[in-house]
Write a protein that holds these residues in place. Structure first.
Motif, PDB file in Angstrom:
ATOM      1  N   ALA A  15      38.301  37.976  52.762  1.00  0.00           N
ATOM      2  CA  ALA A  15      37.939  39.376  52.185  1.00  0.00           C
ATOM      3  C   ALA A  15      36.595  39.561  51.400  1.00  0.00           C
ATOM      4  O   ALA A  15      36.036  40.435  51.830  1.00  0.00           O
ATOM      5  N   LEU A  16      36.106  38.579  50.830  1.00  0.00           N
ATOM      6  CA  LEU A  16      34.797  38.316  50.406  1.00  0.00           C
ATOM      7  C   LEU A  16      33.755  38.613  51.481  1.00  0.00           C
ATOM      8  O   LEU A  16      32.728  39.425  51.250  1.00  0.00           O
ATOM      9  N   VAL A  17      33.795  37.879  52.497  1.00  0.00           N
ATOM     10  CA  VAL A  17      32.755  37.887  53.603  1.00  0.00           C
ATOM     11  C   VAL A  17      32.772  39.507  54.142  1.00  0.00           C
ATOM     12  O   VAL A  17      31.685  40.030  54.506  1.00  0.00           O
ATOM     13  N   LYS A  18      34.032  40.015  54.290  1.00  0.00           N
ATOM     14  CA  LYS A  18      34.217  41.460  54.695  1.00  0.00           C
ATOM     15  C   LYS A  18      33.257  42.283  53.801  1.00  0.00           C
ATOM     16  O   LYS A  18      32.583  43.155  54.562  1.00  0.00           O
ATOM     17  N   LYS A 133      45.385  40.200  41.897  1.00  0.00           N
ATOM     18  CA  LYS A 133      45.119  38.989  42.560  1.00  0.00           C
ATOM     19  C   LYS A 133      45.088  39.134  43.846  1.00  0.00           C
ATOM     20  O   LYS A 133      45.039  37.854  44.469  1.00  0.00           O
ATOM     21  N   ALA A 134      45.466  40.067  44.581  1.00  0.00           N
ATOM     22  CA  ALA A 134      45.239  40.357  45.957  1.00  0.00           C
ATOM     23  C   ALA A 134      43.744  39.838  46.627  1.00  0.00           C
ATOM     24  O   ALA A 134      42.969  39.937  45.741  1.00  0.00           O
ATOM     25  N   PRO A 135      43.678  39.129  47.609  1.00  0.00           N
ATOM     26  CA  PRO A 135      42.501  38.741  48.247  1.00  0.00           C
ATOM     27  C   PRO A 135      41.354  39.745  48.194  1.00  0.00           C
ATOM     28  O   PRO A 135      40.218  39.671  47.996  1.00  0.00           O
ATOM     29  N   TRP A 136      41.824  41.157  48.745  1.00  0.00           N
ATOM     30  CA  TRP A 136      40.634  41.940  48.849  1.00  0.00           C
ATOM     31  C   TRP A 136      40.227  42.482  47.615  1.00  0.00           C
ATOM     32  O   TRP A 136      38.914  42.777  47.336  1.00  0.00           O
ATOM     33  N   ILE A 138      39.871  40.689  44.787  1.00  0.00           N
ATOM     34  CA  ILE A 138      39.281  39.629  44.309  1.00  0.00           C
ATOM     35  C   ILE A 138      37.881  39.612  45.077  1.00  0.00           C
ATOM     36  O   ILE A 138      36.905  39.698  44.430  1.00  0.00           O
ATOM     37  N   GLY A 139      37.872  39.844  46.359  1.00  0.00           N
ATOM     38  CA  GLY A 139      36.507  39.949  47.040  1.00  0.00           C
ATOM     39  C   GLY A 139      35.677  41.039  46.438  1.00  0.00           C
ATOM     40  O   GLY A 139      34.377  40.789  46.348  1.00  0.00           O
ATOM     41  N   LEU A 140      36.260  42.244  46.232  1.00  0.00           N
ATOM     42  CA  LEU A 140      35.506  43.280  45.751  1.00  0.00           C
ATOM     43  C   LEU A 140      35.153  43.036  44.472  1.00  0.00           C
ATOM     44  O   LEU A 140      33.821  43.545  44.243  1.00  0.00           O
ATOM     45  N   ALA A 141      35.739  42.540  43.550  1.00  0.00           N
ATOM     46  CA  ALA A 141      35.478  42.062  42.111  1.00  0.00           C
ATOM     47  C   ALA A 141      34.234  41.144  42.107  1.00  0.00           C
ATOM     48  O   ALA A 141      33.226  41.134  41.585  1.00  0.00           O
ATOM     49  N   VAL A 142      34.182  40.365  43.278  1.00  0.00           N
ATOM     50  CA  VAL A 142      33.240  39.200  43.055  1.00  0.00           C
ATOM     51  C   VAL A 142      32.030  39.726  43.717  1.00  0.00           C
ATOM     52  O   VAL A 142      30.774  39.333  43.166  1.00  0.00           O
ATOM     53  N   ALA A 143      32.046  40.652  44.892  1.00  0.00           N
ATOM     54  CA  ALA A 143      30.906  41.184  45.238  1.00  0.00           C
ATOM     55  C   ALA A 143      30.177  42.039  44.100  1.00  0.00           C
ATOM     56  O   ALA A 143      29.050  42.216  44.069  1.00  0.00           O
ATOM     57  N   ALA A 144      30.926  42.686  43.296  1.00  0.00           N
ATOM     58  CA  ALA A 144      30.369  43.666  42.247  1.00  0.00           C
ATOM     59  C   ALA A 144      29.755  42.776  41.199  1.00  0.00           C
ATOM     60  O   ALA A 144      28.779  43.227  41.001  1.00  0.00           O
ATOM     61  N   GLN A 145      30.165  41.751  41.117  1.00  0.00           N
ATOM     62  CA  GLN A 145      29.694  40.784  40.103  1.00  0.00           C
ATOM     63  C   GLN A 145      28.368  40.448  40.424  1.00  0.00           C
ATOM     64  O   GLN A 145      27.505  40.127  39.856  1.00  0.00           O
ATOM     65  N   LEU A 146      28.461  39.964  41.869  1.00  0.00           N
ATOM     66  CA  LEU A 146      27.070  39.406  42.615  1.00  0.00           C
ATOM     67  C   LEU A 146      26.133  40.481  42.393  1.00  0.00           C
ATOM     68  O   LEU A 146      24.854  40.370  41.846  1.00  0.00           O
ATOM     69  N   LEU A 147      26.353  41.947  42.479  1.00  0.00           N
ATOM     70  CA  LEU A 147      25.452  42.961  42.627  1.00  0.00           C
ATOM     71  C   LEU A 147      25.096  43.245  41.208  1.00  0.00           C
ATOM     72  O   LEU A 147      23.597  43.449  40.988  1.00  0.00           O
ATOM     73  N   ARG A 148      25.887  43.036  40.196  1.00  0.00           N
ATOM     74  CA  ARG A 148      25.590  43.035  38.638  1.00  0.00           C
ATOM     75  C   ARG A 148      24.715  42.043  38.438  1.00  0.00           C
ATOM     76  O   ARG A 148      23.473  42.290  37.850  1.00  0.00           O
TER      77      ARG A 148
END
Length: 168
Positions: A15-18, A133-136, A138-148
């Motif tokens: 999900a994160l890679v997408k 806690k769904a994979p997508w 978490i993926g979106l939340a982590v990507a947002a954190q990286l951007l922040r």
């Protein structure tokens, strides 16, 4: 440009890679289980089907964004220990609960990691306020954190440049 080193090719890794595949970054996607990687990945994603995790950590460029989300707590800890040997990463995120964080912190301090360095570990990962806690999710939340993290670093760098120029 962000250089993301992602350990783990499970559901959340997929999900994160997408999401990361749509962003201006380079992603090294690492897992020993070659069969878990999809046949096709975004152009900015490099698959590393290897169990030579130490070499991947050691060879990552300064300013890398490390994300550890493997299927194995002992591997997560080994990676955490290796990443904490470095002092030049932009971000280190570890998937897990607050309980996992406490256990890892205790073990790291027993192995000589200074308590003040433990603040460099982000665990749980992802922007605050997203409980799903769904994979997508978490993926979106982590990507947002990286951007922040990237944006904050850019602002701090710009402010430091202005300060240097003003005092020169």
């Amino acid at each position: 440009m962000m250089h993301v080193v992602l350990f783990g090719a499970g559901h959340v890794g997929h999900a994160l890679v997408k999401v990361l595949g749509t962003l201006p970054c380079v992603v090294q996607w690492v897992d020993a289980r070659d069969e878990l990687f999809p046949d096709e990945v975004p152009a900015n994603v490099q698959i590393e089907a290897t169990d030579l995790h130490d070499a991947i950590v050691d060879e990552a460029p300064a300013g890398a964004y490390f994300i550890v989300m493997t299927h194995d707590h002992s591997l997560d800890f080994a990676l955490t220990q290796r990443i904490m040997r470095r002092d030049d990463f932009a971000y280190f995120g570890l998937i897990g609960s607050k309980t996992k964080r406490v256990k890892f912190e205790r073990r790291l301090m027993e192995r000589g990691v200074a308590a003040q360095r433990l603040t460099e570990i982000t665990c749980p990962i992802g922007v605050e306020g997203i409980a799903d806690k769904a994979p997508w999710s978490i993926g979106l939340a982590v990507a947002a954190q990286l951007l922040r993290v990237k944006e904050v670093a850019a602002r701090v760098g710009a402010e430091a440049s202005r300060t240097v120029c003003a005092t020169a």
